[in-house]
Write a protein that holds these residues in place. Structure first.
Motif, PDB file in Angstrom:
ATOM      1  N   VAL A  27       0.837  -1.197   0.000  1.00  0.00           N
ATOM      2  CA  VAL A  27       0.000   0.000   0.000  1.00  0.00           C
ATOM      3  C   VAL A  27       0.873   1.249   0.000  1.00  0.00           C
ATOM      4  CG1 VAL A  27      -1.619   1.334   1.404  1.00  0.00           C
ATOM      5  CG2 VAL A  27      -2.007  -1.091   1.032  1.00  0.00           C
ATOM      6  N   ALA A  28       1.961   1.228   0.764  1.00  0.00           N
ATOM      7  CA  ALA A  28       2.845   2.394   0.832  1.00  0.00           C
ATOM      8  C   ALA A  28       3.500   2.673  -0.515  1.00  0.00           C
ATOM      9  CB  ALA A  28       3.905   2.174   1.906  1.00  0.00           C
ATOM     10  N   VAL A  29       3.753   1.633  -1.297  1.00  0.00           N
ATOM     11  CA  VAL A  29       4.397   1.813  -2.594  1.00  0.00           C
ATOM     12  C   VAL A  29       3.374   2.163  -3.669  1.00  0.00           C
ATOM     13  CG1 VAL A  29       5.646   0.603  -4.423  1.00  0.00           C
ATOM     14  CG2 VAL A  29       6.351   0.341  -2.050  1.00  0.00           C
ATOM     15  N   VAL A  30       2.221   1.509  -3.661  1.00  0.00           N
ATOM     16  CA  VAL A  30       1.242   1.656  -4.735  1.00  0.00           C
ATOM     17  C   VAL A  30       0.345   2.877  -4.543  1.00  0.00           C
ATOM     18  CG1 VAL A  30      -0.740   0.547  -5.842  1.00  0.00           C
ATOM     19  CG2 VAL A  30       1.263  -0.804  -5.252  1.00  0.00           C
ATOM     20  N   ALA A  31      -0.060   3.178  -3.335  1.00  0.00           N
ATOM     21  CA  ALA A  31      -1.018   4.261  -3.078  1.00  0.00           C
ATOM     22  C   ALA A  31      -0.548   5.620  -3.608  1.00  0.00           C
ATOM     23  CB  ALA A  31      -1.346   4.339  -1.596  1.00  0.00           C
ATOM     24  N   PRO A  32       0.696   6.025  -3.379  1.00  0.00           N
ATOM     25  CA  PRO A  32       1.110   7.333  -3.917  1.00  0.00           C
ATOM     26  C   PRO A  32       1.016   7.396  -5.443  1.00  0.00           C
ATOM     27  CG  PRO A  32       2.661   6.621  -2.253  1.00  0.00           C
ATOM     28  CD  PRO A  32       1.725   5.466  -2.506  1.00  0.00           C
ATOM     29  N   ASN A  33       1.304   6.296  -6.112  1.00  0.00           N
ATOM     30  CA  ASN A  33       1.199   6.288  -7.572  1.00  0.00           C
ATOM     31  C   ASN A  33      -0.244   6.467  -8.015  1.00  0.00           C
ATOM     32  OD1 ASN A  33       3.928   5.863  -7.818  1.00  0.00           O
ATOM     33  ND2 ASN A  33       3.747   3.656  -7.916  1.00  0.00           N
ATOM     34  N   ILE A  34      -1.160   5.787  -7.353  1.00  0.00           N
ATOM     35  CA  ILE A  34      -2.574   5.888  -7.711  1.00  0.00           C
ATOM     36  C   ILE A  34      -3.104   7.273  -7.369  1.00  0.00           C
ATOM     37  CG2 ILE A  34      -4.879   5.031  -7.166  1.00  0.00           C
ATOM     38  CD1 ILE A  34      -3.588   2.268  -6.786  1.00  0.00           C
ATOM     39  N   LEU A  35      -2.780   7.765  -6.187  1.00  0.00           N
ATOM     40  CA  LEU A  35      -3.269   9.079  -5.772  1.00  0.00           C
ATOM     41  C   LEU A  35      -2.664  10.178  -6.632  1.00  0.00           C
ATOM     42  CD1 LEU A  35      -3.200   8.668  -1.894  1.00  0.00           C
ATOM     43  CD2 LEU A  35      -5.169   8.540  -3.428  1.00  0.00           C
ATOM     44  N   GLY A  36      -1.413  10.024  -7.018  1.00  0.00           N
ATOM     45  CA  GLY A  36      -0.773  11.014  -7.881  1.00  0.00           C
ATOM     46  C   GLY A  36      -1.444  11.101  -9.236  1.00  0.00           C
ATOM     47  N   ARG A  37      -1.896   9.978  -9.751  1.00  0.00           N
ATOM     48  CA  ARG A  37      -2.565   9.967 -11.055  1.00  0.00           C
ATOM     49  C   ARG A  37      -3.908  10.682 -10.965  1.00  0.00           C
ATOM     50  NH1 ARG A  37       0.226   6.086 -14.779  1.00  0.00           N
ATOM     51  NH2 ARG A  37       2.134   5.946 -13.583  1.00  0.00           N
ATOM     52  N   GLY A  38      -4.595  10.540  -9.864  1.00  0.00           N
ATOM     53  CA  GLY A  38      -5.867  11.239  -9.691  1.00  0.00           C
ATOM     54  C   GLY A  38      -5.674  12.737  -9.717  1.00  0.00           C
ATOM     55  N   GLU A  39      -4.615  13.183  -9.070  1.00  0.00           N
ATOM     56  CA  GLU A  39      -4.306  14.615  -9.055  1.00  0.00           C
ATOM     57  C   GLU A  39      -3.939  15.087 -10.458  1.00  0.00           C
ATOM     58  OE1 GLU A  39      -4.034  18.314  -7.394  1.00  0.00           O
ATOM     59  OE2 GLU A  39      -4.758  16.483  -6.477  1.00  0.00           O
ATOM     60  N   GLU A  40      -3.173  14.280 -11.187  1.00  0.00           N
ATOM     61  CA  GLU A  40      -2.819  14.626 -12.563  1.00  0.00           C
ATOM     62  C   GLU A  40      -4.065  14.717 -13.438  1.00  0.00           C
ATOM     63  OE1 GLU A  40       0.006  11.796 -14.042  1.00  0.00           O
ATOM     64  OE2 GLU A  40       1.462  12.270 -12.471  1.00  0.00           O
ATOM     65  N   ALA A  41      -5.005  13.827 -13.214  1.00  0.00           N
ATOM     66  CA  ALA A  41      -6.244  13.835 -14.000  1.00  0.00           C
ATOM     67  C   ALA A  41      -7.035  15.108 -13.730  1.00  0.00           C
ATOM     68  CB  ALA A  41      -7.079  12.604 -13.683  1.00  0.00           C
ATOM     69  N   ARG A  42      -7.120  15.508 -12.463  1.00  0.00           N
ATOM     70  CA  ARG A  42      -7.848  16.740 -12.127  1.00  0.00           C
ATOM     71  C   ARG A  42      -7.174  17.959 -12.749  1.00  0.00           C
ATOM     72  NH1 ARG A  42      -8.885  13.827  -7.368  1.00  0.00           N
ATOM     73  NH2 ARG A  42      -6.960  14.483  -6.381  1.00  0.00           N
ATOM     74  N   ILE A  43      -5.849  17.968 -12.760  1.00  0.00           N
ATOM     75  CA  ILE A  43      -5.120  19.082 -13.369  1.00  0.00           C
ATOM     76  C   ILE A  43      -5.382  19.111 -14.869  1.00  0.00           C
ATOM     77  CG2 ILE A  43      -2.797  19.921 -13.932  1.00  0.00           C
ATOM     78  CD1 ILE A  43      -1.949  18.925 -11.130  1.00  0.00           C
ATOM     79  N   GLY A  44      -5.386  17.936 -15.494  1.00  0.00           N
ATOM     80  CA  GLY A  44      -5.669  17.853 -16.926  1.00  0.00           C
ATOM     81  C   GLY A  44      -7.055  18.355 -17.271  1.00  0.00           C
ATOM     82  N   VAL A  45      -8.043  17.999 -16.449  1.00  0.00           N
ATOM     83  CA  VAL A  45      -9.415  18.461 -16.675  1.00  0.00           C
ATOM     84  C   VAL A  45      -9.490  19.976 -16.532  1.00  0.00           C
ATOM     85  CG1 VAL A  45     -11.747  18.430 -15.700  1.00  0.00           C
ATOM     86  CG2 VAL A  45     -10.518  16.288 -16.045  1.00  0.00           C
ATOM     87  N   ALA A  46      -8.833  20.519 -15.522  1.00  0.00           N
ATOM     88  CA  ALA A  46      -8.853  21.979 -15.315  1.00  0.00           C
ATOM     89  C   ALA A  46      -8.214  22.700 -16.498  1.00  0.00           C
ATOM     90  CB  ALA A  46      -8.131  22.335 -14.015  1.00  0.00           C
ATOM     91  N   LYS A  47      -7.104  22.155 -17.004  1.00  0.00           N
ATOM     92  CA  LYS A  47      -6.456  22.786 -18.165  1.00  0.00           C
ATOM     93  C   LYS A  47      -7.361  22.748 -19.388  1.00  0.00           C
ATOM     94  CE  LYS A  47      -1.638  21.995 -16.883  1.00  0.00           C
ATOM     95  NZ  LYS A  47      -0.383  21.291 -17.234  1.00  0.00           N
TER      96      LYS A  47
END
Length: 79
Positions: A27-47
């Motif tokens: 979880v410690a290794v995988v969770a940041p990757n998954i959560l980071g992608r969600g943030e990237e997706a939100r940034i992409g939508v805003a752009k």
């Protein structure tokens, strides 16, 4: 037959703790990757939304020879 002669099946506390540590590491290794992608997706939508508003403003200017005033606001782009 006595109770002491039966072989008990199940997991020991150590085995359960080892599994929990392994799951925690995963979880410690995988969770940041998954959560980071969600943030990237939100940034992409805003752009994308900002580009759409920019395009709408440019089209408004082409039709009306100027951008809408502050008083008109974004409502002028809709109507």
């Amino acid at each position: 037959m006595s109770v002491h002669g039966k072989k008990q099946h199940g997991f020991t506390l150590i085995e359960i703790m080892v599994v929990m540590v392994i799951l925690g590491l995963l979880v410690a290794v995988v969770a940041p990757n998954i959560l980071g992608r969600g943030e990237e997706a939100r940034i992409g939508v805003a752009k994308t939304q900002l580009r759409n508003v920019s395009s709408a403003l440019d089209l408004y200017k082409l039709d009306n020879f100027n951008y809408p005033s502050t008083e008109q606001g974004l409502e002028a782009l809709v109507n």
